[in-house]
Scaffold this motif. Sequence first.
Motif, PDB file in Angstrom:
ATOM      1  N   SER A 119       0.835  -1.208   0.000  1.00 42.33           N
ATOM      2  CA  SER A 119       0.000   0.000   0.000  1.00 42.33           C
ATOM      3  C   SER A 119       0.866   1.253   0.000  1.00 42.33           C
ATOM      4  CB  SER A 119      -0.915   0.015   1.224  1.00 42.33           C
ATOM      5  OG  SER A 119      -1.683  -1.161   1.234  1.00 42.33           O
TER       6      SER A 119
ATOM      7  N   GLU B 235      -9.508  -3.141   3.206  1.00 38.94           N
ATOM      8  CA  GLU B 235      -8.577  -2.590   4.192  1.00 38.94           C
ATOM      9  C   GLU B 235      -9.297  -2.425   5.535  1.00 38.94           C
ATOM     10  OE1 GLU B 235      -5.287  -0.620   3.165  1.00 38.94           O
ATOM     11  OE2 GLU B 235      -5.548  -2.427   1.975  1.00 38.94           O
TER      12      GLU B 235
ATOM     13  N   ASP C 235      -6.150  -1.860  -4.632  1.00 38.45           N
ATOM     14  CA  ASP C 235      -5.426  -2.437  -3.497  1.00 38.45           C
ATOM     15  C   ASP C 235      -6.441  -3.116  -2.593  1.00 38.45           C
ATOM     16  OD1 ASP C 235      -3.518  -3.032  -1.623  1.00 38.45           O
ATOM     17  OD2 ASP C 235      -3.371  -1.010  -0.793  1.00 38.45           O
TER      18      ASP C 235
END
Length: 442
Positions: free
Chosen positions: A176, A198, A258
């Motif tokens: 990240s 996340e 991500d």
Amino acid sequence: MRSLTRLYQSLNPLNQNVSLVKIAGVVTKVTPSAIEVSGLSPFLKLGEYVRFDHDHMMSMGEVVRIERNTATIKMFDQTSSVGLGDKAWHEGAFELFPEKSWKGRVINALGHAIDNQGPLLAGEKRQLVDTVPPAAMDRARVTKPLRTGVRVVDLFTPLCAGQRIGIFAGSGVGKSTLLGMLARSRAFDTAVIGLVGERGREVREFLDDVLGDHLTHAVTVVATGDESPLMRRLAPRTATSIAEFFRDQGENVLLILDSVTRFAHAARDVALAAGEMAVARGYPPSVFSDLPKLLERAGPGVEGSGSITGIFSVLVDGDDHNDPIADSIRGTLDGHIVLDRAIADQGRFPAVNILRSISRLSQHVWTPEQQSLVLKLRGLIARYEDTQDLRLMGGYQAGSDSELDQAIALVPKIYHAMEQTPRSQSSVDSFRELAEILHDKG
Ligand SMILES: Nc1ncnc2c1ncn2[C@@H]1O[C@H](COP(=O)(O)OP(=O)(O)OP(=O)(O)O)[C@@H](O)[C@H]1O
Ligand SMILES: [Mg+2]
């Protein structure tokens, strides 16, 4: 008929997909993982949206399975209290209306603002969340070099506008952080960042500490780990669709996802709830077709439009680089950057393993001299790494191999020159900077 069309157009001036007749079904089964609706099957398509009205509230779900009399709907909000007999309305394909003012905003997978800055302005053009990329022959070629400002990337795995590259690493090795540093590159008009799965704390850290002031040229789409699998599966598609909007405006867009692995986990949960069988390490087959469908949407646009440069992080479970998801993603991309836990453990960041990372388009970026220099540097690094154990055991006498002596003298300096944190200055001319460091200390 013509007057009906005119009436429809006057009610719908932006030509948005507002149907005048809504069709409803009824909830016939509720389970923790999905809801069953009857009466809607003939009207539904997979991936379409259904709205539930219950207790004066509204919830949304996605069609994941259709049978003759019933349809299985997976809910966006797992805590919704839909019950037997509630009405289910057919909403059609999920769409967004992106607008230039979305830059600087943070939104959820459904395209709603979550940054307490008020509602988003709706654009005029409808954008579906699932689209088909331009045909291969219509796409522009990928040959325009980009400078990311991250020295190790610009030197060893340089990128082109419209390229797709993966960042492969185990957990906590710096994916990240590296993505955030790449998002700060000045080479792009807009960055669209999809953060999937996340922890909430990480999202704040990423936005405040890593992106910082660069948030103003980014649209960030967030689905945290505690949101439903449907939200986590939708967020990367929402992000990609927004990137396509900016690409069609002629912009040079950076799309960051991500992580793609967490998208694959969410796609697995949804496919299993739809009754698919697992084939490879618990993954049903549709996950392996969902991945290229998503990743292929990044890339160059048709000749004359902008491009989407895709940078995707891939979590390699237990640092196992042969896991089926990592394998399937690697095959779709034009290069990969591998981060190594052993390098991170030495405190060397970004922890890029230079020898295992490649960019398949680097020949369009390097001049012939730069290419031969990089080959020489890689050769020195390989010699240095191969002889690490031998040297540690004291089995090498300086002076007996001049190439190895050169490697021992230069490689630690090269490694040092590649170190960069989110707070360091971004690199302007990586070759000149490396030359200066080697020269200064040489
Ligand atoms: N370029 C860097 N400079 C300094 N420290 C770094 C750098 N990159 C990563 N780190 C350190 O490594 C830690 C983990 O980084 P990061 O959160 O980016 O990893 P990750 O691979 O995204 O982790 P996860 O798998 O949990 O998502 C950071 O908290 C930081 O301490
Ligand atoms: Mg991370």
